[in-house]
Design an enzyme around this catalytic site. Structure first.
Site, PDB file in Angstrom:
ATOM      1  N   LYS A   1       0.761  -1.151   0.142  1.00 41.19           N
ATOM      2  CA  LYS A   1       0.226  -0.100  -0.199  1.00 41.19           C
ATOM      3  C   LYS A   1       0.688   1.136   0.055  1.00 41.19           C
ATOM      4  O   LYS A   1       0.213   2.302   0.246  1.00 41.19           O
ATOM      5  CB  LYS A   1      -1.014   0.053   1.384  1.00 41.19           C
ATOM      6  CG  LYS A   1      -1.761  -1.197   1.416  1.00 41.19           C
ATOM      7  CD  LYS A   1      -2.578  -1.543   0.163  1.00 41.19           C
ATOM      8  CE  LYS A   1      -3.782  -0.604  -0.032  1.00 41.19           C
ATOM      9  NZ  LYS A   1      -4.417  -0.719  -1.174  1.00 41.19           N
TER      10      LYS A   1
ATOM     11  N   HIS B   1       6.431  -7.533  -2.736  1.00 35.25           N
ATOM     12  CA  HIS B   1       6.649  -6.604  -1.727  1.00 35.25           C
ATOM     13  C   HIS B   1       7.783  -6.709  -0.636  1.00 35.25           C
ATOM     14  O   HIS B   1       8.009  -6.192   0.543  1.00 35.25           O
ATOM     15  CB  HIS B   1       5.211  -6.673  -0.750  1.00 35.25           C
ATOM     16  CG  HIS B   1       3.982  -6.067  -1.392  1.00 35.25           C
ATOM     17  ND1 HIS B   1       4.118  -4.909  -2.114  1.00 35.25           N
ATOM     18  CD2 HIS B   1       2.751  -6.637  -1.432  1.00 35.25           C
ATOM     19  CE1 HIS B   1       2.962  -4.827  -2.557  1.00 35.25           C
ATOM     20  NE2 HIS B   1       2.155  -5.413  -1.965  1.00 35.25           N
TER      21      HIS B   1
ATOM     22  N   ARG C   1       6.081   5.413  -0.887  1.00 40.60           N
ATOM     23  CA  ARG C   1       5.225   6.479  -0.537  1.00 40.60           C
ATOM     24  C   ARG C   1       5.540   6.930   1.006  1.00 40.60           C
ATOM     25  O   ARG C   1       5.797   6.127   1.800  1.00 40.60           O
ATOM     26  CB  ARG C   1       3.834   5.920  -0.421  1.00 40.60           C
ATOM     27  CG  ARG C   1       2.530   6.805  -0.123  1.00 40.60           C
ATOM     28  CD  ARG C   1       1.327   6.172  -0.308  1.00 40.60           C
ATOM     29  NE  ARG C   1       0.091   6.941  -0.474  1.00 40.60           N
ATOM     30  CZ  ARG C   1      -1.229   6.468  -0.494  1.00 40.60           C
ATOM     31  NH1 ARG C   1      -1.268   5.186  -0.217  1.00 40.60           N
ATOM     32  NH2 ARG C   1      -2.104   7.632  -0.744  1.00 40.60           N
TER      33      ARG C   1
ATOM     34  N   SER D   1      -3.477   3.760   4.265  1.00 40.79           N
ATOM     35  CA  SER D   1      -3.752   2.889   3.228  1.00 40.79           C
ATOM     36  C   SER D   1      -3.707   1.295   3.389  1.00 40.79           C
ATOM     37  O   SER D   1      -4.777   0.707   3.326  1.00 40.79           O
ATOM     38  CB  SER D   1      -3.077   3.249   2.091  1.00 40.79           C
ATOM     39  OG  SER D   1      -3.578   2.660   0.937  1.00 40.79           O
TER      40      SER D   1
END
Length: 315
Positions: free
Chosen positions: A59, A128, A150, A158
């Site tokens: 995310k 990931h 991010r 998120s």
């Protein structure tokens, strides 16, 4: 996967075997139990030099609130590889076009490795995994690796909403509880801090294209052009413009090949939180209380003190 069985049909057939899997440590990193049990097979994966790896913290780069921009970047790269042909990118859902390297689920759902073994290079691969758990073949074969990061606050929010709607992830608890889990790295794929720092510190040595979700959101065309240049592809300005339009939040949210609506509600419950939720930078302000912010900022300063990574929490 059984012949002539679609991905959604395979999930529907296996849904009674799916559950909120516990986390198990692999070399100090908490991973969902099926991934941990099969990690040696994942570690042994040998990519082709033409394979492309897209890595994110879960995310993290989410324009589309799946995996921090993972889905967004996957679709951009697939379109670049097909010269902007949007019909080619309808050949299957994103999970089939760009397999999730480490994912393992009960049969008949195919694992990421199963899908990759049936594909011919060059393959577009998603992960990931933190950099220390990425199979060594990616570095030995000098594969192209794109990392999207991010900012921690938006990433946390998120990921929290994703864990609420994803019935295979551990129960997230309240946001209060989740903030502490996130800071300690007691979530799937471990510490956000270690993840973003690991790829940052190795970006030059490993020739990793390190992108920031906030930069991508601010100027999507520039992001597509950077990816194109990194992959040594030659496409026209018209194709770039088409890719920017096709990978906008609005278009991808309505695209059944990318919005994960093909996954049954028993696995991803969009009524709890849409897979593609907001795609905003700075949405964290709607979730962090003043006390949350104080605790988080103090911990962030401690964990990122020497990192010097230029994250932005607002645009």
């Amino acid at each position: 996967m059984e012949p002539n069985l679609t991905y959604s049909q395979a999930i529907e057939k296996a849904k009674n075997s799916l559950t909120r899997f516990p986390l198990k440590n692999v070399r100090g990193v908490p991973l969902m139990e099926p991934i941990a049990k099969n990690f040696e097979s994942i570690w042994a994966f040998c990519p082709d030099p033409t394979d492309i790896l897209i890595s994110t913290y879960p995310k993290a780069g989410e324009q589309h609130d799946e995996c921090i921009g993972t889905t967004w970047t996957q679709e951009i790269v697939d379109l670049l590889l097909h010269n902007g042909d949007t019909e080619a990118c309808k050949r299957g859902p994103i999970v089939m076009r760009s397999p999730f390297l480490e994912i393992f689920s009960p049969p008949p759902i195919p694992s990421g490795l199963d899908l990759l073994c049936k594909m011919s290079p060059p393959r577009l691969i998603k992960t990931h995994l933190p950099i220390q758990l990425v199979p060594e073949g990616f570095w030995e074969n000098k594969c192209k690796v794109i990392y999207v990061a991010r900012n921690a606050k938006d990433n946390l929010v998120s990921y929290y909403h994703f864990d609420r709607m994803n019935k295979t992830q551990p129960e997230p608890g309240s946001l209060d509880e989740y903030i502490y889990k996130f800071m300690k790295g007691d979530v799937g794929w471990g510490s956000w801090y270690d993840h973003v720092k690991g790829y940052w510190e190795n970006r030059e040595k490993r020739n990793i294209l390190y992108l920031f979700y906030e930069d991508m959101k601010e100027n999507p065309q520039r992001a597509v052009e950077r990816i194109k240049q990194y992959l040594d592809l030659s496409v026209t300005d018209d194709v770039i413009a088409r890719i920017v339009e096709h990978t906008s939040f609005k278009v991808m949210k309505d695209n059944p090949m990318t919005n994960y609506t093909f996954i049954p509600k028993s696995i991803l419950d969009h009524s709890i939180s849409p897979f593609m939720r907001k795609g905003e930078v700075g949405d964290w302000v709607n979730h962090f209380s003043a006390s949350h912010l104080k605790i988080f900022d103090e911990d962030y300063e401690r964990q990122m003190k020497m990192a010097n990574i230029p994250f932005r929490t607002n645009l």
